[in-house]
Design an enzyme around this catalytic site. Structure first.
Site, PDB file in Angstrom:
ATOM      1  N   HIS A 117     -13.897 -31.540 -25.467  1.00  0.00           N
ATOM      2  CA  HIS A 117     -14.738 -32.659 -25.053  1.00  0.00           C
ATOM      3  C   HIS A 117     -15.531 -33.047 -26.291  1.00  0.00           C
ATOM      4  CE1 HIS A 117     -14.267 -30.794 -20.858  1.00  0.00           C
ATOM      5  NE2 HIS A 117     -13.485 -31.854 -20.941  1.00  0.00           N
TER       6      HIS A 117
ATOM      7  N   GLU B  99     -19.395 -32.220 -26.918  1.00  0.00           N
ATOM      8  CA  GLU B  99     -19.925 -30.863 -26.706  1.00  0.00           C
ATOM      9  C   GLU B  99     -19.998 -30.218 -28.080  1.00  0.00           C
ATOM     10  OE1 GLU B  99     -17.761 -29.074 -23.404  1.00  0.00           O
ATOM     11  OE2 GLU B  99     -18.160 -30.822 -22.141  1.00  0.00           O
TER      12      GLU B  99
ATOM     13  N   SER C  94      -5.832 -27.713 -15.129  1.00  0.00           N
ATOM     14  CA  SER C  94      -4.941 -27.412 -16.263  1.00  0.00           C
ATOM     15  C   SER C  94      -5.644 -27.648 -17.585  1.00  0.00           C
ATOM     16  CB  SER C  94      -3.694 -28.286 -16.187  1.00  0.00           C
ATOM     17  OG  SER C  94      -3.110 -28.138 -14.917  1.00  0.00           O
TER      18      SER C  94
ATOM     19  N   GLU D 169     -18.382 -21.226 -22.203  1.00  0.00           N
ATOM     20  CA  GLU D 169     -19.227 -22.335 -21.755  1.00  0.00           C
ATOM     21  C   GLU D 169     -20.670 -21.912 -22.015  1.00  0.00           C
ATOM     22  OE1 GLU D 169     -19.340 -26.002 -20.401  1.00  0.00           O
ATOM     23  OE2 GLU D 169     -17.624 -25.041 -19.447  1.00  0.00           O
TER      24      GLU D 169
ATOM     25  N   TYR E 206     -19.755 -34.139 -14.445  1.00  0.00           N
ATOM     26  CA  TYR E 206     -19.160 -33.946 -13.129  1.00  0.00           C
ATOM     27  C   TYR E 206     -19.628 -34.959 -12.090  1.00  0.00           C
ATOM     28  CZ  TYR E 206     -17.221 -29.525 -14.840  1.00  0.00           C
ATOM     29  OH  TYR E 206     -16.530 -28.571 -15.539  1.00  0.00           O
TER      30      TYR E 206
END
EC number: 3.5.1.15
Lengths: 313, 319
Positions: free
Chosen positions: A23, A26, A167, A180, A290
């Protein structure tokens, strides 16, 4: 599940990749991978070929999560075999390229381990993401990391849910490991978050080096949080969000949420309570990316997994 | 100016509350949506209300995509030059939009402009609630700030002044006769945090209450406000070839907005762990420390001098 007396003999983990920028906004992973592409001293280990790699360079350049579609959802069998070349969405092209270089996914030629570096706006601290409860190599690695950074904490999130599993870029490898670390806003680099991720990777590579040298890791237990359910924001008939994560729940990742506890607060101040049947452990609470995936948080259940003893074959 | 001499100012008949000037600063986006919903439900006669409130979603396309902007930063598109220059097929979306907003809320500099613009923003920096204005002597804005300080004592509040002339002022709040940005952090872009939203909602409510009280003739006592005047910005150290940053805000500075920064205090930490120190020769107050949107503007943090401003008592003009 192996019995306590059997040591699983596993092939050595020689080919290891470190993915940043899956991403593009990030920043810890982007920064670490760029650093190590310039100077890889820090990630060198005896018997390990560690390859740092920026998975989504266009998204990194624009400092955006993705250009056409989320790369970390793109590694489906359909996408990986889709014809169309240049006509395909950018991230699908990237997924095919990554599968060529680091896979093919599911084959014996695939990389042994891939660490995929991510940040979250949620207050998750350091989290390791596991995709299979039967990956004893990964379980042992995660146990090693947790012990190495204690008393600092590093929790394990297990996403084996048949519907909620997705995936990922790292799923190309035999042993996929998600890292994370949060909370960190998108597009921002925070020194404490950056250093935390760096330390976890250091221990992870140490583990692999020790394993490849022949060290035996005795059977152990690993506490994990197993993904259970995705909870969306309350929405109106037009799909607009009508409430926010409640102040009592905000930043309380990994803390118990009991039936009846405050969960959301409407924009005009009313409380909406959690109506589940038992205590759950929410995480990914209020992750920016999200909102569009209809997820305010996921609920998890605590579980203890047993990892067999392992040793290089 | 005699302390005690009441300054009389015209009533504030029209107030604009703007959110989503940056489409990913979500407290303002959701608050504007909520205020528009409430406005529909509450059918108050315009004559009964002492103030007419215009609620605006400033950048609808950027809001829809949850991006700061589509083509260019809307909150830099309100200079006189940008508002009055030529338009073409290739004019960036935000410049087209800034003119629409100028027509709706301005024209900037004219007597038809709204009396007050309150523009809602969020920042990833740990700034609490801040008013940002171009003037350190706009008594309306300073009194509103003081009122909020007294009504919401549990939120840290600061008044920031950018010393920019009206000719050069570039942000949406400069369109009104009076205006300020209400900036609240820390909140990641693309996220709404309930505590931040609630603070913003309270801030807007108290501001409107103050305007109604002012219009009704109440005299507001004088006093003092600490004003932070922006002095300079400091950029990240960057690689001369790639222009990528080579250091991060030092852990001792991160989240310490408005804590005095002294010469030789840590500023940045390089990726190899070296500390880079503040080399200025006067202590200054840092703010906008590690604001996400400012990486591309070359700003790691901004620095301000603090001064105490005496504000006179004010009351609405009776004609």
């Amino acid at each position: 599940m192996s019995s306590y007396n059997n040591t699983a003999r596993l092939t050595e983990a020689r080919r290891v990749a470190i993915f940043g920028g899956t991403h593009g906004n990030e920043m810890s992973g982007v920064t670490l991978v760029n650093l190590w592409m310039k100077n890889s001293d820090e990630i060198q280990r005896k018997g390990v070929e560690a390859k740092p790699f920026i998975t989504n360079p266009k998204a990194v350049e624009k400092c955006t999560r993705y250009v056409d579609t989320d790369l970390n959802r793109a590694f489906t069998p359909e996408n990986l075999s889709a014809p169309g070349g240049d006509e395909l969405p950018y991230e699908v092209q990237r997924a095919q390229e990554i599968n060529r270089v680091f896979g093919p996914k599911g084959s014996p030629d695939a990389y042994d381990v891939i660490f995929d570096l991510h940040n979250t706006t949620s207050n998750m601290g350091c989290t390791l993401i596991l995709e299979s409860s039967k990956d004893h190599f990964n379980l042992q690695m995660m146990n090693y990391i947790k012990k190495a950074i204690a008393p600092a904490s590093c929790l394990v999130l297990l996403n084996e849910h048949p519907l909620l599993k997705y995936s990922t870029s790292r799923s190309v490898a035999k042993h996929p490991v998600g890292l994370e670390v949060g909370p960190q806003p998108q597009g921002v680099l925070r020194s404490n978050i950056f250093e935390a991720m760096r330390v976890i990777l250091k221990h992870a590579l140490d583990f692999i080096e020790l394993f490849n040298e022949g060290m035996e890791f005795p059977s152990c237990t690993v506490e994990v949080f197993r993904v259970s359910e995705r909870i969306d924001y309350p929405r109106d008939a037009n799909g607009n969000i009508i409430a926010m994560v409640h102040p009592n729940l905000q930043d309380c990742d990994w803390e118990p949420l009991n039936p009846g506890d405050p969960m959301f607060q409407t924009f005009d101040g009313k409380t909406i309570h959690y109506q589940g049947s038992g205590t759950v452990y929410p995480t990914f609470i209020n992750e920016a990316a999200y909102y569009e995936k209809q997820q305010a948080f996921v609920t998890t259940r605590r579980e203890t997994l047993v990892a067999s003893a392992i040793r290089k074959a | 100016m005699e302390v005690g001499a009441v300054v009389c100012l015209p009533r504030l008949s029209r107030v604009a509350v703007c959110g989503g000037t940056h489409g990913n600063e979500l407290s303002g986006v959701y608050l504007v949506r909520e205020l528009l919903k409430v406005k529909k439900k509450v059918m108050v006669e315009e004559e009964e209300e002492s103030v007419s409130v215009v609620i605006v979603l400033s950048n609808p396309r950027a809001t829809q995509q949850c991006h700061r902007y589509i083509d260019t930063d809307l909150n830099r598109c309100f200079t006189h030059a940008t508002l009055n220059g030529p338009l073409s097929d290739t004019t960036p979306y935000e410049i087209v939009r800034s003119r629409e907003l100028n027509t709706l809320l301005g024209p900037k500099g004219s007597s038809q402009a709204v009396d007050l613009v309150c523009d809602l923003h969020n920042t990833t920096a740990n700034m609490g609630m801040c008013f940002i204005t171009y003037s350190d002597c706009d008594w309306i804005c300073l009194h509103i700030f003081r009122h909020l300080q007294m009504e919401i004592p549990d939120i840290p509040m600061r008044f920031i002044h950018f010393d920019v002339s009206n000719k050069e002022s570039y942000s949406l709040d400069s369109v009104g006769k009076h205006g300020f940005a209400m900036e609240i952090g820390p909140q990641p872009h693309g996220v709404v945090r309930s505590n931040i939203y609630t603070a913003m909602k309270g801030g807007v409510q108290h501001m409107l209450d103050w305007v109604r009280l002012f219009n009704s003739g109440k005299m507001f006592k004088g006093g003092f406000v600490d004003v932070f005047t922006m002095v300079k910005h400091i950029d990240y150290p960057r690689d001369s070839v790639t222009h990528n940053i080579t250091a991060v805000i030092h852990p001792h500075l991160q989240d310490r907005d408005f804590c005095l920064l002294h010469p030789e205090d840590p500023l940045f930490q390089t990726f190899s762990g070296e500390t880079l120190r503040y080399k200025g020769n006067e202590p200054l107050y840092p703010f906008f420390i590690n604001e996400c949107a400012y990486y591309e503007k070359g700003i790691a943090l901004s620095l301000a001098r603090k001064k105490r401003v005496m504000i006179p008592p004010i009351q609405v003009e009776t004609s």
